[in-house]
Design a protein around this motif. Structure first.
Motif, PDB file in Angstrom:
ATOM      1  N   PHE A  73       0.828  -1.232   0.078  1.00 52.90           N
ATOM      2  CA  PHE A  73       0.167   0.076   0.191  1.00 52.90           C
ATOM      3  C   PHE A  73       0.838   1.245   0.012  1.00 52.90           C
ATOM      4  CE2 PHE A  73      -2.208   3.440   2.022  1.00 52.90           C
ATOM      5  CZ  PHE A  73      -3.227   3.422   1.314  1.00 52.90           C
ATOM      6  N   ALA A  74       0.528   2.186  -0.644  1.00 52.66           N
ATOM      7  CA  ALA A  74       1.300   3.374  -0.919  1.00 52.66           C
ATOM      8  C   ALA A  74       0.295   4.568  -0.845  1.00 52.66           C
ATOM      9  CB  ALA A  74       2.069   3.620  -2.135  1.00 52.66           C
ATOM     10  N   PRO A  75       0.645   5.489   0.189  1.00 49.56           N
ATOM     11  CA  PRO A  75      -0.326   6.571   0.401  1.00 49.56           C
ATOM     12  C   PRO A  75      -0.154   7.552  -0.689  1.00 49.56           C
ATOM     13  CG  PRO A  75       1.411   6.628   2.065  1.00 49.56           C
ATOM     14  CD  PRO A  75       1.347   5.341   1.451  1.00 49.56           C
ATOM     15  N   ASP A  76       1.294   7.685  -1.226  1.00 52.51           N
ATOM     16  CA  ASP A  76       1.449   8.668  -2.574  1.00 52.51           C
ATOM     17  C   ASP A  76       1.653   7.700  -3.645  1.00 52.51           C
ATOM     18  OD1 ASP A  76       1.915  10.530  -4.415  1.00 52.51           O
ATOM     19  OD2 ASP A  76       3.239  11.700  -2.898  1.00 52.51           O
ATOM     20  N   ILE A  77       0.745   7.224  -4.399  1.00 45.94           N
ATOM     21  CA  ILE A  77       1.195   6.168  -5.519  1.00 45.94           C
ATOM     22  C   ILE A  77       1.822   7.005  -6.685  1.00 45.94           C
ATOM     23  CG2 ILE A  77      -1.113   6.682  -6.622  1.00 45.94           C
ATOM     24  CD1 ILE A  77      -1.127   3.294  -6.915  1.00 45.94           C
ATOM     25  N   GLU A  78       1.567   8.234  -6.926  1.00 45.48           N
ATOM     26  CA  GLU A  78       2.161   8.801  -8.058  1.00 45.48           C
ATOM     27  C   GLU A  78       3.733   9.016  -7.394  1.00 45.48           C
ATOM     28  OE1 GLU A  78      -0.680  10.187  -6.450  1.00 45.48           O
ATOM     29  OE2 GLU A  78      -2.096   9.800  -8.410  1.00 45.48           O
ATOM     30  N   ALA A  79       3.940   9.392  -6.543  1.00 45.03           N
ATOM     31  CA  ALA A  79       5.471   9.642  -5.970  1.00 45.03           C
ATOM     32  C   ALA A  79       6.240   8.446  -6.089  1.00 45.03           C
ATOM     33  CB  ALA A  79       5.512  10.404  -4.425  1.00 45.03           C
ATOM     34  N   LEU A  80       5.611   7.383  -5.470  1.00 42.38           N
ATOM     35  CA  LEU A  80       6.410   6.039  -5.857  1.00 42.38           C
ATOM     36  C   LEU A  80       6.425   5.425  -6.913  1.00 42.38           C
ATOM     37  CD1 LEU A  80       7.537   3.607  -4.562  1.00 42.38           C
ATOM     38  CD2 LEU A  80       5.476   2.474  -4.106  1.00 42.38           C
ATOM     39  N   HIS A  81       5.573   5.607  -7.761  1.00 36.35           N
ATOM     40  CA  HIS A  81       5.503   5.334  -9.409  1.00 36.35           C
ATOM     41  C   HIS A  81       6.728   6.203 -10.030  1.00 36.35           C
ATOM     42  CE1 HIS A  81       4.286   5.313 -13.693  1.00 36.35           C
ATOM     43  NE2 HIS A  81       3.794   4.076 -13.351  1.00 36.35           N
ATOM     44  N   ASP A  82       6.660   7.454  -9.440  1.00 32.40           N
ATOM     45  CA  ASP A  82       7.920   8.195 -10.249  1.00 32.40           C
ATOM     46  C   ASP A  82       9.319   7.693  -9.540  1.00 32.40           C
ATOM     47  OD1 ASP A  82       6.120   9.831 -11.420  1.00 32.40           O
ATOM     48  OD2 ASP A  82       6.212  11.631 -10.031  1.00 32.40           O
ATOM     49  N   ALA A  83       9.385   7.376  -8.444  1.00 32.87           N
ATOM     50  CA  ALA A  83      10.527   6.822  -7.874  1.00 32.87           C
ATOM     51  C   ALA A  83      11.006   5.487  -8.448  1.00 32.87           C
ATOM     52  CB  ALA A  83      10.238   6.857  -6.257  1.00 32.87           C
ATOM     53  N   LEU A  84       9.994   4.662  -8.759  1.00 35.08           N
ATOM     54  CA  LEU A  84      10.458   3.423  -9.287  1.00 35.08           C
ATOM     55  C   LEU A  84      10.792   3.425 -10.614  1.00 35.08           C
ATOM     56  CD1 LEU A  84       7.669   1.310  -7.784  1.00 35.08           C
ATOM     57  CD2 LEU A  84       9.833   0.749  -7.445  1.00 35.08           C
ATOM     58  N   THR A  85      10.024   4.476 -11.213  1.00 33.25           N
ATOM     59  CA  THR A  85      10.617   4.709 -12.902  1.00 33.25           C
ATOM     60  C   THR A  85      12.011   5.323 -13.089  1.00 33.25           C
ATOM     61  OG1 THR A  85       8.279   4.897 -13.642  1.00 33.25           O
ATOM     62  CG2 THR A  85      10.117   5.826 -14.876  1.00 33.25           C
ATOM     63  N   GLU A  86      12.228   6.234 -12.128  1.00 37.77           N
ATOM     64  CA  GLU A  86      13.528   6.935 -11.948  1.00 37.77           C
ATOM     65  C   GLU A  86      14.531   5.975 -11.687  1.00 37.77           C
ATOM     66  OE1 GLU A  86      13.466  10.384  -9.253  1.00 37.77           O
ATOM     67  OE2 GLU A  86      11.916  11.285 -10.731  1.00 37.77           O
ATOM     68  N   ASP A  87      14.283   4.741 -10.939  1.00 36.78           N
ATOM     69  CA  ASP A  87      15.130   3.746 -10.508  1.00 36.78           C
ATOM     70  C   ASP A  87      15.572   2.503 -11.748  1.00 36.78           C
ATOM     71  OD1 ASP A  87      16.737   2.612  -7.978  1.00 36.78           O
ATOM     72  OD2 ASP A  87      15.512   1.003  -8.621  1.00 36.78           O
ATOM     73  N   GLY A  88      14.804   2.924 -12.695  1.00 37.14           N
ATOM     74  CA  GLY A  88      15.102   2.100 -13.859  1.00 37.14           C
ATOM     75  C   GLY A  88      13.960   0.695 -13.857  1.00 37.14           C
ATOM     76  N   ARG A  89      13.137   0.642 -12.859  1.00 31.76           N
ATOM     77  CA  ARG A  89      12.461  -0.449 -12.786  1.00 31.76           C
ATOM     78  C   ARG A  89      11.313  -0.575 -13.965  1.00 31.76           C
ATOM     79  NH1 ARG A  89      14.821  -3.606 -11.489  1.00 31.76           N
ATOM     80  NH2 ARG A  89      16.552  -2.259 -11.645  1.00 31.76           N
ATOM     81  N   GLU A  90      10.975  -1.780 -14.340  1.00 29.34           N
ATOM     82  CA  GLU A  90       9.856  -2.202 -15.246  1.00 29.34           C
ATOM     83  C   GLU A  90       8.463  -1.528 -14.560  1.00 29.34           C
ATOM     84  OE1 GLU A  90       7.579  -5.594 -17.295  1.00 29.34           O
ATOM     85  OE2 GLU A  90       9.721  -5.807 -17.143  1.00 29.34           O
ATOM     86  N   VAL A  91       7.863  -0.591 -14.987  1.00 28.85           N
ATOM     87  CA  VAL A  91       6.779   0.045 -14.289  1.00 28.85           C
ATOM     88  C   VAL A  91       5.387   0.234 -15.073  1.00 28.85           C
ATOM     89  CG1 VAL A  91       5.829   1.897 -12.885  1.00 28.85           C
ATOM     90  CG2 VAL A  91       8.226   1.384 -12.675  1.00 28.85           C
ATOM     91  N   THR A  92       4.290  -0.410 -14.810  1.00 38.96           N
ATOM     92  CA  THR A  92       2.998  -0.255 -15.737  1.00 38.96           C
ATOM     93  C   THR A  92       2.512   1.218 -15.402  1.00 38.96           C
ATOM     94  OG1 THR A  92       1.455  -1.169 -14.105  1.00 38.96           O
ATOM     95  CG2 THR A  92       2.661  -2.827 -15.641  1.00 38.96           C
ATOM     96  N   PRO A  93       1.606   1.592 -16.234  1.00 40.79           N
ATOM     97  CA  PRO A  93       0.756   2.974 -15.895  1.00 40.79           C
ATOM     98  C   PRO A  93       0.029   2.890 -14.809  1.00 40.79           C
ATOM     99  CG  PRO A  93       0.723   2.279 -18.281  1.00 40.79           C
ATOM    100  CD  PRO A  93       1.335   1.145 -17.377  1.00 40.79           C
ATOM    101  N   ILE A  94      -0.352   3.966 -14.112  1.00 41.20           N
ATOM    102  CA  ILE A  94      -1.132   3.880 -12.971  1.00 41.20           C
ATOM    103  C   ILE A  94      -2.560   3.639 -13.348  1.00 41.20           C
ATOM    104  CG2 ILE A  94      -2.211   5.223 -11.006  1.00 41.20           C
ATOM    105  CD1 ILE A  94       0.604   6.483 -10.674  1.00 41.20           C
ATOM    106  N   ASN A  95      -3.194   2.744 -12.815  1.00 37.19           N
ATOM    107  CA  ASN A  95      -4.611   2.229 -13.190  1.00 37.19           C
ATOM    108  C   ASN A  95      -5.393   2.771 -12.113  1.00 37.19           C
ATOM    109  OD1 ASN A  95      -4.354   0.616 -15.673  1.00 37.19           O
ATOM    110  ND2 ASN A  95      -3.158  -0.385 -14.175  1.00 37.19           N
TER     111      ASN A  95
END
Length: 121
Positions: A73-95
């Protein structure tokens, strides 16, 4: 009265548990709670001993995964999505479906993990 009181740990495979633990500590603020025979237990820093843990288990080869086995669970899903993307992880779009938001990513060891977020009561 239920015969169990909580989910104690989630077992997560990793070829290199030391590197995976360092990544989970850096990315999610987890803290190591034990290390034994290649297994490394982690818990969200500051959470008490009754909170669920994540245990990295050593494997010689990552198993093929056809589904997401657990989520965070992430209280700020956009911030975590950005952080994982910046880390180079394979990330799907937010649904989003109503108040529920989620996305999937692949961790440093190759595990598929889900992130969800919704208003907490």
């Amino acid at each position: 009265m239920p015969l169990i009181s909580r989910i104690d740990t989630i077992f997560v495979p990793a070829v290199d548990t030391v590197s995976a633990a360092a990544w989970y500590e850096r990315m999610f603020g987890m803290a190591e709670i034990f290390r034994s025979a290649g297994h490394i237990g982690l818990r969200i820093a500051g959470e008490g001993p009754r909170s669920s843990a994540l245990t990295l288990i050593p494997v010689e080869q990552m198993p093929e995964q056809h589904y997401v086995a657990f989520n965070f669970f992430a209280p700020d899903i956009e911030a975590l999505h950005d952080a994982l993307t910046e880390d180079g992880r394979e990330v799907t779009p937010i649904n989003q479906n109503g108040a529920m938001s989620w996305f999937d990513f692949v961790d440093i060891a190759g595990n598929r993990v889900n992130i969800c977020s919704f208003p907490e009561a």
